[in-house]
Design a protein around this motif. Structure first.
Motif, mmCIF file in Angstrom:
data_model
loop_
_atom_site.group_PDB
_atom_site.id
_atom_site.type_symbol
_atom_site.label_atom_id
_atom_site.label_comp_id
_atom_site.label_asym_id
_atom_site.label_seq_id
_atom_site.Cartn_x
_atom_site.Cartn_y
_atom_site.Cartn_z
ATOM 1 N N THR A 1 0.855 -1.180 0.000
ATOM 2 C CA THR A 1 0.000 0.000 0.000
ATOM 3 C C THR A 1 0.892 1.231 0.000
ATOM 4 O OG1 THR A 1 -1.726 -1.154 1.252
ATOM 5 C CG2 THR A 1 -1.791 1.253 1.260
ATOM 6 N N THR A 2 0.673 2.135 -0.957
ATOM 7 C CA THR A 2 1.528 3.322 -1.061
ATOM 8 C C THR A 2 0.863 4.531 -0.418
ATOM 9 O OG1 THR A 2 0.627 3.865 -3.251
ATOM 10 C CG2 THR A 2 2.613 2.495 -3.169
ATOM 11 N N LEU A 3 1.728 5.427 0.070
ATOM 12 C CA LEU A 3 1.278 6.641 0.736
ATOM 13 C C LEU A 3 2.054 7.816 0.161
ATOM 14 C CD1 LEU A 3 0.837 7.132 4.565
ATOM 15 C CD2 LEU A 3 2.197 8.744 3.241
ATOM 16 N N GLY A 4 1.365 8.881 -0.207
ATOM 17 C CA GLY A 4 2.064 10.040 -0.742
ATOM 18 C C GLY A 4 1.112 11.124 -1.204
ATOM 19 N N ARG A 5 1.690 12.180 -1.792
ATOM 20 C CA ARG A 5 0.897 13.329 -2.210
ATOM 21 C C ARG A 5 0.219 13.122 -3.559
ATOM 22 N NH1 ARG A 5 4.724 16.686 -2.467
ATOM 23 N NH2 ARG A 5 4.737 17.207 -4.684
ATOM 24 N N ARG A 6 0.804 12.293 -4.426
ATOM 25 C CA ARG A 6 0.250 12.096 -5.760
ATOM 26 C C ARG A 6 -1.080 11.332 -5.696
ATOM 27 N NH1 ARG A 6 2.936 16.040 -8.127
ATOM 28 N NH2 ARG A 6 5.196 15.724 -8.113
ATOM 29 N N PRO A 7 -2.016 11.670 -6.590
ATOM 30 C CA PRO A 7 -3.372 11.089 -6.507
ATOM 31 C C PRO A 7 -3.444 9.594 -6.775
ATOM 32 C CG PRO A 7 -3.123 12.435 -8.492
ATOM 33 C CD PRO A 7 -1.913 12.686 -7.650
ATOM 34 N N TYR A 8 -2.392 8.988 -7.348
ATOM 35 C CA TYR A 8 -2.445 7.557 -7.632
ATOM 36 C C TYR A 8 -2.056 6.699 -6.434
ATOM 37 C CZ TYR A 8 2.489 8.685 -8.588
ATOM 38 O OH TYR A 8 3.761 9.170 -8.516
ATOM 39 N N ASN A 9 -1.645 7.311 -5.336
ATOM 40 C CA ASN A 9 -1.315 6.531 -4.137
ATOM 41 C C ASN A 9 -2.583 5.939 -3.524
ATOM 42 O OD1 ASN A 9 1.710 6.890 -3.353
ATOM 43 N ND2 ASN A 9 1.057 8.945 -3.967
ATOM 44 N N ASP A 10 -2.405 4.851 -2.768
ATOM 45 C CA ASP A 10 -3.535 4.246 -2.069
ATOM 46 C C ASP A 10 -4.022 5.138 -0.932
ATOM 47 O OD1 ASP A 10 -3.556 1.658 -3.514
ATOM 48 O OD2 ASP A 10 -1.586 1.432 -2.602
ATOM 49 N N ILE A 11 -3.077 5.779 -0.237
ATOM 50 C CA ILE A 11 -3.402 6.738 0.812
ATOM 51 C C ILE A 11 -2.863 8.084 0.359
ATOM 52 C CG2 ILE A 11 -3.166 7.344 3.244
ATOM 53 C CD1 ILE A 11 -2.583 4.421 3.844
ATOM 54 N N VAL A 12 -3.751 8.984 -0.043
ATOM 55 C CA VAL A 12 -3.339 10.283 -0.578
ATOM 56 C C VAL A 12 -3.379 11.324 0.542
ATOM 57 C CG1 VAL A 12 -3.844 12.097 -2.248
ATOM 58 C CG2 VAL A 12 -4.219 9.706 -2.863
#
Length: 217
Positions: A23-34
């Motif tokens: 599960t990815t987390l970050g600022r970009r809208p394609y992350n799972d946790i935005v």
């Protein structure tokens, strides 16, 4: 099932169930946790599920990833750990079999009752507590007339990638907070900025070009 409770300034803005191996987390809208905040990198961190273990990995972020106030590159997460990215705090919850879940407080004191208190009997002669209930009524656009019941602790409204806000239920009422997007919600014609604000019956909200009304019932 492991989950993440995301909050800022003590206000919970979202809850995410961890169902994927990565599960990815970050600022970009394609992350799972935005998390739409400049202190958070485009691809900030990843959460790995390995059988019964869960690990967090910093993906070379600019401002780092912290677990319980300690900077980490990759570390196993334990139930109750607090992850920090920018000004955001993410509570990791993973209840092992047989663990007493009532000892774990998800939210800060004053936000919601401790888990398990609802089942305790009221003192003799005491009037039962009346739950606070409210709705959001859509006033404009294609969904005009629709009502959204605010039954959950946290309800998110808006258009992902454009403008999203959260309404959090507390003991004393409800508060509105900006979650993501360049435009902050407007309350009675005024932008709320980056700080959560309390809501009162009859307040008018505007978000992503849609007008709404908060009604406490």
């Amino acid at each position: 099932m492991p989950r993440m409770i995301v909050s800022i300034d003590g206000v919970v803005i979202k809850e995410v169930q961890l169902t994927k191996e990565r599960t990815t987390l970050g600022r970009r809208p394609y992350n799972d946790i935005v998390i739409d905040n400049l202190a958070v990198s485009g691809e900030h961190a990843a959460i790995h599920m390995l059988a019964q273990d869960v690990e967090i990995e910093d993906l070379g972020s600019t401002n780092g990833t912290y677990v319980n106030a300690k900077a980490v590159k990759r570390q196993e997460l334990r139930n109750g750990d607090t992850i920090e990215v920018g000004k955001y705090k993410i509570r990791f919850l993973h209840e092992a079999e047989g663990q007493n879940f009532e000892k774990t407080m998800i939210f800060k004191p004053g936000m919601v009752p401790p888990l398990g208190t609802a089942s305790r009997p009221a003192p003799l002669g005491a009037a039962p507590a009346t739950p606070i209930t409210a709705i959001i009524r859509v006033m404009s656009g294609a969904a005009a007339g629709r009502e959204v019941s605010l039954q959950k602790v946290v309800t998110t409204i808006g258009k992902p990638g454009v403008a999203v806000a959260s309404i959090t239920k507390r003991h004393q009422g409800f508060v509105l907070a900006h979650v993501e997007g360049p435009d902050t919600p407007r309350l009675n014609g005024t932008s709320i900025g980056g700080s959560p604000v309390p809501l009162k019956h009859g307040d008018r909200l505007e978000l992503a070009g849609t007008e709404m009304q908060f009604e406490q019932t």
